[in-house]
Design a protein around this motif. Structure first.
Motif, PDB file in Angstrom:
ATOM      1  N   GLY A  61      -3.145 -25.496   0.247  1.00 49.17           N
ATOM      2  CA  GLY A  61      -3.984 -24.317   0.120  1.00 49.17           C
ATOM      3  C   GLY A  61      -4.512 -23.785   1.432  1.00 49.17           C
ATOM      4  N   ILE A  62      -4.080 -24.349   2.559  1.00 50.86           N
ATOM      5  CA  ILE A  62      -4.522 -23.918   3.884  1.00 50.86           C
ATOM      6  C   ILE A  62      -3.374 -23.177   4.559  1.00 50.86           C
ATOM      7  N   ASP A  63      -3.635 -21.982   5.024  1.00 49.90           N
ATOM      8  CA  ASP A  63      -2.654 -21.188   5.756  1.00 49.90           C
ATOM      9  C   ASP A  63      -3.049 -21.152   7.226  1.00 49.90           C
ATOM     10  N   TYR A  64      -2.074 -21.367   8.111  1.00 56.88           N
ATOM     11  CA  TYR A  64      -2.370 -21.302   9.538  1.00 56.88           C
ATOM     12  C   TYR A  64      -1.078 -21.064  10.310  1.00 56.88           C
ATOM     13  N   ILE A  65      -1.213 -20.492  11.493  1.00 56.21           N
ATOM     14  CA  ILE A  65      -0.068 -20.252  12.359  1.00 56.21           C
ATOM     15  C   ILE A  65       0.314 -21.552  13.047  1.00 56.21           C
ATOM     16  N   SER A  66       1.605 -21.877  13.046  1.00 54.87           N
ATOM     17  CA  SER A  66       2.041 -23.110  13.689  1.00 54.87           C
ATOM     18  C   SER A  66       3.548 -23.138  13.839  1.00 54.87           C
TER      19      SER A  66
END
Length: 497
Positions: free
Chosen positions: A306-311
């Protein structure tokens, strides 16, 4: 933003460890890359994705018998899901007195590494050193030397070492780098002899490692202001670097150059530890790259629990190294707030570790963190999410130490737990050993300079903000951030990631 797909990843992320087995010598971590013909990624050292063990959701143990389909990691992570706006927002910032005392002691021991394991003649810092006993290795890392220059600033400020000794060592190091160390267009070779500066192992002229070295150089320029020799040497070193040459006619920086082959075909074109390097290149007073290079970097979005992040698809260190010197707090560019993005990445990593605890029960809320490190079988680039490498339950202290500024209470608690449970077997003259496997009773024989360095800088940034405050006084960095449209982020402390 783009969806993360395999075709976006440099090919050297895949399958090298099984092909080129490591020995237990001090140098094989980078020899692996040279043999594979794919040198270039800073702390990727030796790439660890074995064939068939790459970017995938590894099945967790089946919770039902018979023919039930095992849950994927992402499905298992749902067990730990938090309501939106609760899991990520406002990380706990309080650090216990015991944890703060540990960080203070750790920083002092880390500074000892960077002073003792450097050549008195050149100032170059060893790539690694044994936890116990004397190192005779002649292998120096220019990235470790960059961390070492910042260590001298920290040591002088807090009297971990005699300030005059630190200042003299900085002068000697900068003079050697500028006047004696071989270079091409201002870029230095990844591994060099600790006394002569000569290239070792056929290593590449490295753009990212030169950038990390430059961060330490510019930190010294600001901390030792008033020492005109340090200021002049540091400025000249920066001005000599020809970033446009390293673009090699493309829109992004090459990962490096080899005398017999030319530029490496892989580029720094996917979000990783590259951001501060691009600011250094855009802010160059002599050979700046166009600001458009900043936007040419792909910023894939990863979703986990449920966590969205750029990577990029790489270990946790890619969210730590860019923020060791450069302060991204409370501001953003056209794409993201990179500090809160790193908070999200660290939360996702913590959650991923809890899922690994189903297989390795010593991994839990009190003790977690896996990033590129030594192992019982040699150097490994492992971590997640998604799962990377042949995971075996090895824990890596610098995973938590390097994320101290993102999750202060949690990461400091992890380090304190490790120290209390394993004592002198894990924590020695230079701080934490590089890695350990509790069930096997294995504790790494070495510390690695860049792993020591990231924990040291982040501990200091958490405790005082000193490294950030000092480095951000460099006018070139401020100019570059304006060029790529950084601006205050009013939602920095309230946004849901």
């Amino acid at each position: 933003m783009v969806e993360l797909r395999h075709e976006h990843l440099p090919e050297f992320y895949f399958g090298l460890e099984n092909k080129f087995a490591l020995t237990r010598t001090r140098i094989t971590r980078r020899q692996l890359l040279r043999q594979a013909g794919a040198t270039g990624a800073l702390a990727l050292g030796a790439t660890s994705l074995a064939a068939g063990e790459g970017l995938q959701d590894r099945p967790a143990a089946a919770s039902t018998a018979g023919t039930a389909t095992p849950k994927t990691e992402s499905q298992a992570a749902e067990k730990y899901a938090h309501p939106p706006g609760v899991f990520i927002n406002r990380p706990l910032t309080q650090v216990s007195r015991m944890a703060d005392a540990l960080l203070d002691d750790m920083e002092g021991r880390n500074c000892d590494f960077f002073f003792n394991e450097a050549s008195p003649r050149s100032g170059l810092v060893r790539d690694r050193a044994p936890v116990v006993g004397r190192s005779l290795s002649r292998v120096s890392s220019i990235a470790a030397t960059g961390f070492g220059l910042s260590a001298l600033c920290i040591a002088a400020k807090y009297n971990y070492l005699r300030p005059m000794d630190c200042e003299q060592r900085v002068e000697k190091t900068l003079a050697f780098l500028l006047e004696e160390c071989p270079h091409e267009h201002g870029f230095l070779y990844h591994f060099i002899d600790i006394d002569s500066g000569q290239r070792l192992f056929g290593s590449e002229l490295s753009s990212i490692d030169t950038a990390l070295l430059l961060c330490g150089v510019l930190h010294c320029r600001q901390f030792f202001t008033g020492n005109t020799r340090i200021e002049a040497l540091a400025t000249t070193f920066y001005r000599r670097i020809d970033w446009l040459w390293m673009m090699n006619g493309g829109k992004t920086l090459s990962m490096g150059w080899l005398p017999d082959q030319g530029f490496l075909k892989n580029r720094w074109d996917i979000y990783s530890e590259l951001t501060t390097m691009y600011l250094l290149a855009i802010g160059s007073p002599t050979h700046p790259v166009p600001p458009e290079a900043w936007d040419a970097v792909q910023r894939p979005v990863v979703t986990y629990g449920g966590i969205d992040y750029i990577s990029g698809a790489a270990p946790l260190f890619i969210h730590q190294y860019p923020q060791a010197w450069c302060d991204y707090r409370n501001q953003r560019d056209r794409h993201a707030n990179y500090f809160t993005n790193s908070i999200a990445a660290t939360r996702a990593h913590q959650l991923w570790c809890l899922v690994q605890g189903q297989k390795f029960p010593w991994i839990d809320q009190d003790m977690w963190g896996i990033s590129a490190s030594d192992s019982r079988q040699g150097y490994r680039v492992w971590g997640g999410p998604p799962s990377i490498g042949p995971l075996d339950g090895t824990l890596v202290p610098c995973a938590a130490a390097g994320s101290l500024v993102f999750l202060p209470a949690e990461c400091s608690h992890v380090l304190l737990t490790m120290r209390e449970r394993y004592g002198d077997k894990l924590y020695g003259r230079y701080g934490f050993a590089d890695a350990f496997q509790p069930k096997a009773g294995w504790y790494g024989e070495d510390v690695i300079g860049i792993d020591v360095g990231i924990g040291m800088l982040m501990a200091e940034n958490l405790r005082s903000g000193f490294v950030w405050e000092c480095f951000m006084k460099n006018r070139e960095i401020a100019h570059a951030m304006r060029e790529v449209a950084f601006h205050p982020d009013p939602d920095a402390n309230t946004q849901v990631l």
